[in-house]
Write a protein that holds these residues in place. Sequence first.
Motif, short mmCIF file in Angstrom:
data_model
loop_
_atom_site.label_atom_id
_atom_site.label_comp_id
_atom_site.label_asym_id
_atom_site.label_seq_id
_atom_site.Cartn_x
_atom_site.Cartn_y
_atom_site.Cartn_z
N LYS A 1 -4.71 10.29 -0.38
CA LYS A 1 -5.70 8.91 -0.51
C LYS A 1 -4.67 7.67 -0.38
N GLU A 2 -5.42 6.68 0.52
CA GLU A 2 -4.32 5.51 0.55
C GLU A 2 -4.96 4.37 -0.62
N TYR A 3 -3.94 3.79 -1.22
CA TYR A 3 -4.28 2.84 -2.10
C TYR A 3 -3.75 1.32 -1.69
N THR B 1 0.19 5.87 -0.08
CA THR B 1 -0.59 6.99 -0.11
C THR B 1 -0.21 8.09 -0.98
N ARG C 1 0.63 -1.39 -0.08
CA ARG C 1 -0.08 0.13 0.05
C ARG C 1 1.02 1.12 -0.04
N ASN D 1 6.71 4.94 -0.67
CA ASN D 1 6.67 4.98 0.69
C ASN D 1 7.81 5.65 1.45
#
Length: 380
Positions: A120-122, A116, A114, A354
Amino acid sequence: MTQYMPTIASLAAAAAILLAGCSPSNPESPRRSRAPFGKVDGKEVFLYTLRNKSGMEARITNYGGIVVSLLVPDRSGRPGDVVLGYDSLSSYLKATPYFGAIVGRYGNRIGKARFTLEGKEYTLNANDGPNTLHGGLKGFDKVVWEADENTPATQPSLSLSYLSRDGEEGYPGSLKAAVVYTLTDSNELRIDYAATTDKPTVLNLTHHSYFNLAGAGSGEILSHELMLNADRFTPIDSGLITTGELKPVEGTPMDFRTPAAVGARIGVTDDQLRFGRGYDHNWVLNKTGGELSLAARVSEKTSGRVMEVWTTEPGVQFYSGNFLNGTNIGKGGKTYAYRTGLCLETQHFPDSPNKPAFPSTVLRPGEKFASTTAYRFSTR
Ligand code: BGC
């Protein structure tokens, strides 16, 4: 019945193909030809052969953009296939550790699957424990690319494109990706990548050939000599995720600034080598910006073959084939055991989405992503 009426455009395209020496209808001395390779997802898959004037031949399929074979002359001019792979499409469909493929949308790992972007987090499809590797469950290596057979070219080349839809594998934005393979007459396989998106997304395209300069299936790559043009690398944790540091190679087994055999220090006690089960790390290339510069040089004594890797990318993943285990039957019935192929995957740094301090992998609408990598062959 539809009658075929040549248009000016089709005549021009045909003339361009002939001028480029790429006529598929002339199997005797073509610089590019095409043969059926099978079907995937109801789409035709072909195997294209590119030949240059200096003894090299590349066979590439539009399934995954995979380089199936790469014939390179040795010091006495004898061609040898220097990449690992399979003879049939069905073998690629069964199981492959990304042999020869184009890797995307995001090559290498994204931690915890994941990231961001713009608040928005994906969540991505995890396919490597909790992480995502090489684009997820069905990355760019497992899709049928569209081959544009009409692009006029002065050198044998293959243009491929793929539309990755918004949400595919969890990534935002419809991404139009294009890859052009060119086999130049100076014995280089050049790869030009391009992409655009309709929403902000992240992108890291690379190529995953496993090289063995003595010939695919001829044994370990541990005596290949390697130079990496990098003063630093990005250390990993035990899950192979980058920690965010850029660490000097000085005084570590990661120092390949002076050429050294791949196997010379691979067995020493070292946490980084333990985490990677050998070499499986990203090196931070010495360069000033996005210029095409020398990333790596590999040489093999018995064949005399030398391969240089040039790239506009900031990093290169050197992977010493630590997960190869000889279970699958490769080309000509050969098997590929532990460390019998090495990868030099030019890229942005792993887990960049990240790691805010790493060079950005974000692509926004209106921007054009472009990147070039060339594998240059010679002998000594
Ligand atoms: C990765 C390895 C991985 C391999 C997949 C490489 O690019 O760095 O960790 O196992 O691809 O075959």
